[in-house]
Design a protein around this motif. Structure first.
Motif, PDB file in Angstrom:
ATOM      1  N   UNK A  24       0.808  -1.225   0.000  1.00 37.23           N
ATOM      2  CA  UNK A  24       0.000   0.000   0.000  1.00 37.23           C
ATOM      3  C   UNK A  24       0.841   1.275   0.000  1.00 37.23           C
ATOM      4  N   UNK A  25       2.132   1.155   0.336  1.00 33.54           N
ATOM      5  CA  UNK A  25       2.986   2.355   0.282  1.00 33.54           C
ATOM      6  C   UNK A  25       3.901   2.347  -0.935  1.00 33.54           C
ATOM      7  N   UNK A  26       3.866   1.276  -1.728  1.00 37.42           N
ATOM      8  CA  UNK A  26       4.701   1.224  -2.925  1.00 37.42           C
ATOM      9  C   UNK A  26       4.258   2.322  -3.891  1.00 37.42           C
ATOM     10  N   UNK A  27       5.207   3.019  -4.462  1.00 33.98           N
ATOM     11  CA  UNK A  27       4.980   4.147  -5.390  1.00 33.98           C
ATOM     12  C   UNK A  27       4.303   5.344  -4.718  1.00 33.98           C
ATOM     13  N   UNK A  28       4.433   5.438  -3.410  1.00 34.36           N
ATOM     14  CA  UNK A  28       3.852   6.552  -2.664  1.00 34.36           C
ATOM     15  C   UNK A  28       4.971   7.365  -2.019  1.00 34.36           C
ATOM     16  N   UNK A  29       4.650   8.600  -1.676  1.00 38.12           N
ATOM     17  CA  UNK A  29       5.596   9.429  -0.930  1.00 38.12           C
ATOM     18  C   UNK A  29       5.366   9.175   0.554  1.00 38.12           C
ATOM     19  N   UNK A  30       6.433   8.890   1.282  1.00 47.86           N
ATOM     20  CA  UNK A  30       6.357   8.616   2.714  1.00 47.86           C
ATOM     21  C   UNK A  30       7.290   9.565   3.454  1.00 47.86           C
ATOM     22  N   UNK A  31       7.108   9.641   4.762  1.00 48.29           N
ATOM     23  CA  UNK A  31       8.037  10.358   5.624  1.00 48.29           C
ATOM     24  C   UNK A  31       8.907   9.322   6.318  1.00 48.29           C
ATOM     25  N   UNK A  32      10.191   9.554   6.319  1.00 45.71           N
ATOM     26  CA  UNK A  32      11.140   8.679   6.983  1.00 45.71           C
ATOM     27  C   UNK A  32      11.664   9.412   8.205  1.00 45.71           C
ATOM     28  N   UNK A  33      11.476   8.818   9.380  1.00 46.06           N
ATOM     29  CA  UNK A  33      11.854   9.475  10.627  1.00 46.06           C
ATOM     30  C   UNK A  33      12.985   8.691  11.277  1.00 46.06           C
ATOM     31  N   UNK A  34      14.063   9.373  11.523  1.00 45.76           N
ATOM     32  CA  UNK A  34      15.244   8.759  12.130  1.00 45.76           C
ATOM     33  C   UNK A  34      15.090   8.703  13.643  1.00 45.76           C
ATOM     34  N   UNK A  35      15.800   7.779  14.252  1.00 38.30           N
ATOM     35  CA  UNK A  35      15.865   7.690  15.711  1.00 38.30           C
ATOM     36  C   UNK A  35      17.334   7.755  16.115  1.00 38.30           C
ATOM     37  N   UNK A  36      17.669   7.211  17.244  1.00 41.96           N
ATOM     38  CA  UNK A  36      19.008   7.297  17.802  1.00 41.96           C
ATOM     39  C   UNK A  36      20.073   6.735  16.860  1.00 41.96           C
ATOM     40  N   UNK A  37      19.806   5.567  16.276  1.00 41.66           N
ATOM     41  CA  UNK A  37      20.776   4.933  15.394  1.00 41.66           C
ATOM     42  C   UNK A  37      20.417   5.233  13.944  1.00 41.66           C
ATOM     43  N   UNK A  38      21.403   5.558  13.137  1.00 39.26           N
ATOM     44  CA  UNK A  38      21.161   5.966  11.762  1.00 39.26           C
ATOM     45  C   UNK A  38      21.211   4.803  10.774  1.00 39.26           C
ATOM     46  N   UNK A  39      22.242   3.956  10.859  1.00 38.83           N
ATOM     47  CA  UNK A  39      22.456   2.883   9.888  1.00 38.83           C
ATOM     48  C   UNK A  39      22.617   1.540  10.595  1.00 38.83           C
ATOM     49  N   UNK A  40      22.217   0.455   9.890  1.00 33.10           N
ATOM     50  CA  UNK A  40      22.480  -0.873  10.420  1.00 33.10           C
ATOM     51  C   UNK A  40      23.816  -1.381   9.877  1.00 33.10           C
ATOM     52  N   UNK A  41      24.170  -2.614  10.212  1.00 33.61           N
ATOM     53  CA  UNK A  41      25.484  -3.133   9.799  1.00 33.61           C
ATOM     54  C   UNK A  41      25.608  -3.305   8.291  1.00 33.61           C
ATOM     55  N   UNK A  42      24.474  -3.326   7.576  1.00 34.09           N
ATOM     56  CA  UNK A  42      24.500  -3.418   6.115  1.00 34.09           C
ATOM     57  C   UNK A  42      24.421  -2.050   5.446  1.00 34.09           C
TER      58      UNK A  42
END
Length: 161
Positions: free
Chosen positions: A82-100
């Motif tokens: 339902x969110x594919x091809x839609x504009x979403x908001x991405x909200x960061x928390x304490x950690x920015x990136x995972x190990x990948x």
């Protein structure tokens, strides 16, 4: 003698400055930062907790869904369609990136936080939620799914079998 006192005074000032900066880490308190959100366009759904967006590959923060081929993996992936091809908001928390090197984010669409909804529908489990902004909401959503035998909890909890 005078320069020795000045040197000791400067050294004390430096030590106090360093100590005051790192004090929250010494006593175990982490400083919460209010991160702003960024808008992104969802290009494709990779799986139930990972999407590709115009801002990069996003791993849903605070949840983990079954891997491809496991029960409820497809349901979790389908839920995100339902969110594919839609504009979403991405909200960061304490950690920015995972190990990948994927961005860890809450994904918000039409004022709905999909990370929480996935847990609430039993399509995923709370995962590494320590110190997250929405820890309580994710945990409560999972408890709701467990109490109502939703999704993957139908098979995992003895009371639901």
């Amino acid at each position: 003698m005078k320069w020795k006192r000045v040197g000791v005074f400067i050294l004390i000032i430096i030590i106090l400055g360093i100590t005051s900066f790192y004090y929250p880490y010494f006593v175990g308190d982490k400083i919460k930062v209010d991160y702003s959100s960024e808008k992104a366009y969802v290009v494709r759904i990779i799986d139930g907790d990972t999407i590709e967006t115009s801002a990069g590959v996003i791993r849903f923060l605070g949840i983990n869904t079954p891997e491809k081929g496991q029960n409820y993996s497809q349901e979790a992936t389908d839920f995100l369609k339902q969110i594919e091809y839609q504009q979403v908001n991405l909200v960061r928390d304490f950690e920015d990136l995972d190990k990948y090197k994927r961005k860890l984010r809450y994904v918000v669409y039409n004022d709905r936080i999909f990370n929480i909804e996935i847990a609430e529908k039993g399509l995923g489990k709370a995962y590494m939620t320590n110190d997250l902004i929405y820890t309580d909401k994710i945990i409560n959503a999972q408890i709701f799914a467990q109490e109502n035998c939703l999704g993957l909890w139908k098979q995992e909890l003895e009371k639901c079998k």
